[in-house]
Design a protein around this motif. Structure first.
Motif, short mmCIF file in Angstrom:
data_model
loop_
_atom_site.label_atom_id
_atom_site.label_comp_id
_atom_site.label_asym_id
_atom_site.label_seq_id
_atom_site.Cartn_x
_atom_site.Cartn_y
_atom_site.Cartn_z
N SER B 40 5.79 105.26 20.20
CA SER B 40 4.85 104.16 20.44
C SER B 40 5.21 103.43 21.72
O SER B 40 4.33 103.06 22.51
N ILE B 41 6.51 103.21 21.92
CA ILE B 41 6.95 102.56 23.16
C ILE B 41 6.52 103.42 24.35
O ILE B 41 6.00 102.92 25.35
N ALA B 42 6.73 104.73 24.22
CA ALA B 42 6.35 105.63 25.32
C ALA B 42 4.86 105.53 25.63
O ALA B 42 4.44 105.67 26.77
N CYS B 43 4.05 105.27 24.60
CA CYS B 43 2.61 105.18 24.83
C CYS B 43 2.22 103.86 25.48
O CYS B 43 1.25 103.81 26.24
N LEU B 44 2.92 102.79 25.13
CA LEU B 44 2.50 101.47 25.61
C LEU B 44 3.24 101.01 26.86
O LEU B 44 2.72 100.19 27.61
N PHE B 45 4.45 101.53 27.06
CA PHE B 45 5.27 101.04 28.17
C PHE B 45 4.57 101.13 29.53
O PHE B 45 4.58 100.16 30.29
N PRO B 46 3.92 102.27 29.86
CA PRO B 46 3.28 102.35 31.18
C PRO B 46 2.27 101.23 31.41
O PRO B 46 2.18 100.67 32.50
N LEU B 47 1.54 100.92 30.35
CA LEU B 47 0.53 99.87 30.46
C LEU B 47 1.17 98.52 30.71
O LEU B 47 0.74 97.75 31.59
N LEU B 48 2.24 98.22 29.95
CA LEU B 48 2.95 96.95 30.13
C LEU B 48 3.52 96.86 31.54
O LEU B 48 3.47 95.80 32.17
N LEU B 49 4.02 97.98 32.02
CA LEU B 49 4.59 98.00 33.37
C LEU B 49 3.52 97.63 34.40
O LEU B 49 3.75 96.80 35.29
N VAL B 50 2.35 98.24 34.26
CA VAL B 50 1.27 97.97 35.21
C VAL B 50 0.84 96.51 35.13
O VAL B 50 0.63 95.84 36.16
N ILE B 51 0.74 95.99 33.92
CA ILE B 51 0.36 94.57 33.76
C ILE B 51 1.38 93.70 34.47
O ILE B 51 1.04 92.80 35.25
N SER B 52 2.65 93.97 34.23
CA SER B 52 3.67 93.09 34.78
C SER B 52 3.75 93.21 36.30
O SER B 52 3.92 92.21 36.99
N VAL B 53 3.55 94.42 36.83
CA VAL B 53 3.56 94.56 38.29
C VAL B 53 2.38 93.78 38.90
O VAL B 53 2.52 93.13 39.94
N SER B 54 1.23 93.82 38.22
CA SER B 54 0.07 93.14 38.77
C SER B 54 0.29 91.63 38.85
O SER B 54 -0.36 90.94 39.63
N PHE B 55 1.23 91.12 38.05
CA PHE B 55 1.53 89.68 38.06
C PHE B 55 2.80 89.35 38.84
O PHE B 55 3.37 88.28 38.65
N THR B 56 3.26 90.31 39.65
CA THR B 56 4.49 90.04 40.40
C THR B 56 4.15 89.73 41.85
O THR B 56 3.15 90.21 42.38
N ASN B 57 4.99 88.93 42.45
CA ASN B 57 4.85 88.64 43.87
C ASN B 57 5.11 89.91 44.68
O ASN B 57 6.08 90.62 44.43
N GLU B 58 4.23 90.18 45.64
CA GLU B 58 4.34 91.41 46.42
C GLU B 58 5.71 91.55 47.10
O GLU B 58 6.29 92.63 47.19
N HIS B 59 6.22 90.43 47.53
CA HIS B 59 7.51 90.44 48.22
C HIS B 59 8.63 90.92 47.30
O HIS B 59 9.48 91.73 47.69
N ALA B 60 8.56 90.47 46.05
CA ALA B 60 9.57 90.88 45.07
C ALA B 60 9.48 92.38 44.79
O ALA B 60 10.48 93.04 44.54
N ILE B 61 8.26 92.91 44.87
CA ILE B 61 8.07 94.35 44.66
C ILE B 61 8.79 95.13 45.77
O ILE B 61 9.49 96.10 45.51
N VAL B 62 8.58 94.67 46.99
CA VAL B 62 9.20 95.38 48.11
C VAL B 62 10.72 95.34 47.98
O VAL B 62 11.41 96.33 48.24
N LEU B 63 11.25 94.19 47.53
CA LEU B 63 12.70 94.07 47.39
C LEU B 63 13.25 94.82 46.17
O LEU B 63 14.22 95.56 46.26
N HIS B 64 12.62 94.61 45.02
CA HIS B 64 13.23 95.11 43.77
C HIS B 64 12.46 96.26 43.13
O HIS B 64 12.91 96.82 42.14
N GLY B 65 11.28 96.55 43.65
CA GLY B 65 10.49 97.61 43.03
C GLY B 65 9.80 97.15 41.76
O GLY B 65 9.80 95.95 41.43
N TYR B 66 9.19 98.12 41.05
CA TYR B 66 8.46 97.79 39.82
C TYR B 66 9.43 97.46 38.71
O TYR B 66 10.42 98.15 38.50
N ASN B 67 9.12 96.41 37.98
CA ASN B 67 9.95 96.06 36.83
C ASN B 67 9.09 95.62 35.66
O ASN B 67 7.98 95.15 35.84
N ILE B 68 9.66 95.77 34.49
CA ILE B 68 8.87 95.45 33.29
C ILE B 68 8.78 93.94 33.11
O ILE B 68 7.83 93.44 32.52
N ILE B 69 9.76 93.20 33.64
CA ILE B 69 9.65 91.73 33.64
C ILE B 69 9.54 91.29 35.11
O ILE B 69 10.41 91.60 35.91
#
Lengths: 306, 314
Positions: B40-69
């Motif tokens: 179940s985690i395997a099925c939902l994790f990708p979606l949660l990841l995408v949601i959380s990336v969409s709410f992250t500051n772009e600058h933080a993405i460049v520095l730290h990459g995609y994160n679940i939090i």
């Protein structure tokens, strides 16, 4: 007279024939006219002269097609991936269906069923985003897994060989829930008296699964497998086109007949070769369905599709 | 059809008194539950990841990459997307229109084909059924199909998005099976004796009795039309007829697409440097998935029931 009988039938059942008119026209336009359009594969097609006006050129398109290495790679990829998918999804889906059916808590069982079916509802465009979230340069695998472990990041969208594993993984992630629900429907349709009798005879759970559940699921399994084997020459276009983001560097392991035909037609504009590839795909596809069905008929007549 | 099947499926099939003694051991059960939790985690994790990336500051993405939090929360990607929401709203509009018209149309057409061939007294019913069935075995392929639509002048029209899925052969066969298995022939006979015409029988007897199969095929078709991007990619080049899925396809392949209508070429290069590409992409994914998540619980329930209707062999 045959024809007057025909006319009388038409008149007598005119209302029913009128009902068929609209759906039949759609079928003729969408499915049957294209079937006759396969003659394009034997012509030197140009847009000015159209399908009928373009000059015939025999098997030139096919010769040209099979001189390209791409056609062979696409064929190999299509068949091997499909074989792998059929085996993987069938085995895993049956296992999960049986396991789900045995869970003690029906509430949990229902919940897992909902969650595992979820990916099936997503389009491959959405799946391509989810895959990108993992595989992109800043993606989860590179930044949250490989980097903390001190490993160098991998440029997934240029590493063709890795996709031999990525595509089956994505495919099973998306489709196993569907198979699981179909097989679960088969399991719960089994009469409970079989199990009651088996318990009285002292059968273990494992014996019940082997001697009752699996044999009685066989018709559903066979139908599902025939349907898939019949389509072994047709790849899931979305999986092979969207998920690798149509990246050229990945073609050796992601190009399948469907993406090959699509790209020949819409990107290189090579109508003749594209039509030849489509024809080759359709004919072998037909032969395979008929052959599979014939084999199933030989083994057990009532399980054959037709 | 066994009326208990539906309730058995949704309840996972266990629970009656006989099977209570025939349960798996607690240990096996615990192991399976753990396995299913991981899946179940395997099925939902990708979606949660995408949601959380969409709410992250772009600058933080460049520095730290995609994160679940999210390392640094930001709703900028959504504000960016909806700064000029014309395309997204139009995409939604096209998708909804095509889905509604397509689903209703295909339900009607499927029933109109299935009803005559379900009738025992219908002449040529086997030939007519074969005409449908054969299209599952053989097709002309993409090129002749594409040419037929082009010659008919359907390129860059919504018809090109609707017609291809109007009559799905498998659905016709499912509905035919349903009609001939669940609607007694005597009912039709009686209606005929009472003076009903075929159309009246179809509209007032058959359709009302067929809600289960209608709901099933309606859901299959809703999903087919809503998720379809392929027909768009083949037939649509007009920017005003881009459906939501196709818009998403364009965005992930080319982030500049979102700006194509807004920025002229001379400044596009400068703007490109400041576009939050990664987070906007993921926000676009969420905007596109949104409706499915909202209706999923409803869809899922009927979908599972529908698979049982479909699995009744005729």
């Amino acid at each position: 007279m045959m024809s007057s009988q025909f006319l009388r039938n038409i008149v007598k059942y005119r209302a029913l024939f009128l009902m068929l008119l609209l759906p039949l026209s759609v079928l003729i336009f969408n499915n049957y006219i294209p079937m006759f359009g396969v003659i394009v594969a034997f012509k030197n097609y140009n847009f000015a002269d159209g399908i009928l006006g373009s000059p015939w050129q025999g098997l030139e398109n096919f010769k040209y097609l099979f001189q390209t290495e791409d056609a062979w790679i696409a064929t190999r990829n299509t068949v091997l991936y499909n074989l792998l998918f059929i085996v993987m999804t069938t085995v895993v889906a049956i296992f999960l269906a049986i396991a789900l059916n045995e869970l003690r808590s029906t509430k949990l069982s229902r919940m897992f069923q909902s969650v595992l079916l979820f990916p099936y509802f997503l389009s491959f465009v959405v799946v391509s985003y989810l895959a990108y979230a993992f595989l992109g340069g800043n993606g989860y695998i590179n930044k949250a897994i490989l980097e903390p472990m001190g490993l160098s990041s991998i440029s997934w969208y240029t590493e063709a060989k890795d996709w031999i594993f990525i595509l089956p993984l994505v495919n099973i992630w998306k489709n196993v829930g569907y198979g699981m629900v179909v097989y679960l429907a088969g399991i719960v349709g089994i009469d409970h008296e079989y199990y009651e009798a088996a318990v009285i005879d002292g059968a273990t759970k494992w014996q019940q699964i082997r001697r009752i559940t699996l044999p009685l699921m066989l018709p559903v399994i066979i139908v599902m497998v025939i349907l898939q084997v019949g389509r072994i020459f047709n790849a899931d276009f979305g999986l092979f086109f969207q998920v690798p983001l149509n990246t050229g560097a990945l073609y050796p392991t992601t190009n399948v007949i469907d993406t090959f035909v699509y790209r020949s037609l819409l990107i290189s504009g090579n109508v003749g070769m594209s039509a030849a590839a489509g024809f080759y795909q359709a004919v072998i596809g037909l032969v395979l369905v008929l052959a599979t069905n014939l084999i199933v008929r030989r083994v057990s007549r009532e399980n054959a599709l037709f | 059809m066994n009326p208990n099947i539906d309730s058995q499926i949704t309840s996972g099939g266990t629970g009656d008194s006989a099977s209570a003694v025939n349960q798996i051991s607690r240990l096996t059960n615990a192991l399976l539950v753990v396995l299913f939790i991981l899946l179940s985690i395997a099925c939902l994790f990708p979606l949660l990841l995408v949601i959380s990336v969409s709410f992250t500051n772009e600058h933080a993405i460049v520095l730290h990459g995609y994160n679940i939090i999210p390392k640094q929360f930001s709703d900028y990607a959504y504000r960016y997307l909806f700064k000029d929401p014309g395309e997204i709203i139009r995409g939604y509009g096209i998708s909804i229109l095509v889905t509604v018209v397509g689903t209703i149309g295909s339900l009607l057409l499927t029933a109109l084909y299935a009803f005559p061939i379900s009738r025992k007294d219908m002449p040529y019913r086997n030939a007519l059924a074969f005409i449908v069935f054969f299209t599952m075995l053989f097709s002309g392929g993409l090129v002749p199909w594409y040419l037929a639509y082009s010659v008919a002048g359907l390129k860059d029209t919504l018809w090109a998005l609707i017609i291809p899925n109007l009559v799905v052969p498998f659905n016709v066969l499912i509905m035919r099976t349903f009609f001939s298995n669940t609607i007694p022939g005597s009912l039709i006979e009686a209606a005929k004796i009472d003076g009903s015409g075929e159309v009246r029988i179809f509209a007032q007897i058959i359709l009302p009795l067929s809600t289960p199969v209608m709901a099933t095929i309606g859901l299959f078709q809703t999903l087919t039309y809503w998720n379809d991007w392929f027909t768009s990619s083949v037939f649509i080049s007009n920017n005003h007829l881009v459906s939501l899925q196709y818009l998403m396809y364009k965005v992930i392949n080319n982030i500049q697409y979102l700006n194509s209508g807004r920025v002229d070429a001379s400044v596009a290069g400068k703007v490109a440097a400041t576009i939050p590409t990664e987070t906007v992409r993921m926000a676009m994914a969420i905007v596109g998935i949104g409706p499915i998540i909202l209706v999923y619980p409803f869809l899922q329930k009927y979908f599972v029931k529908g698979l049982t209707v479909g699995s009744v062999k005729g």
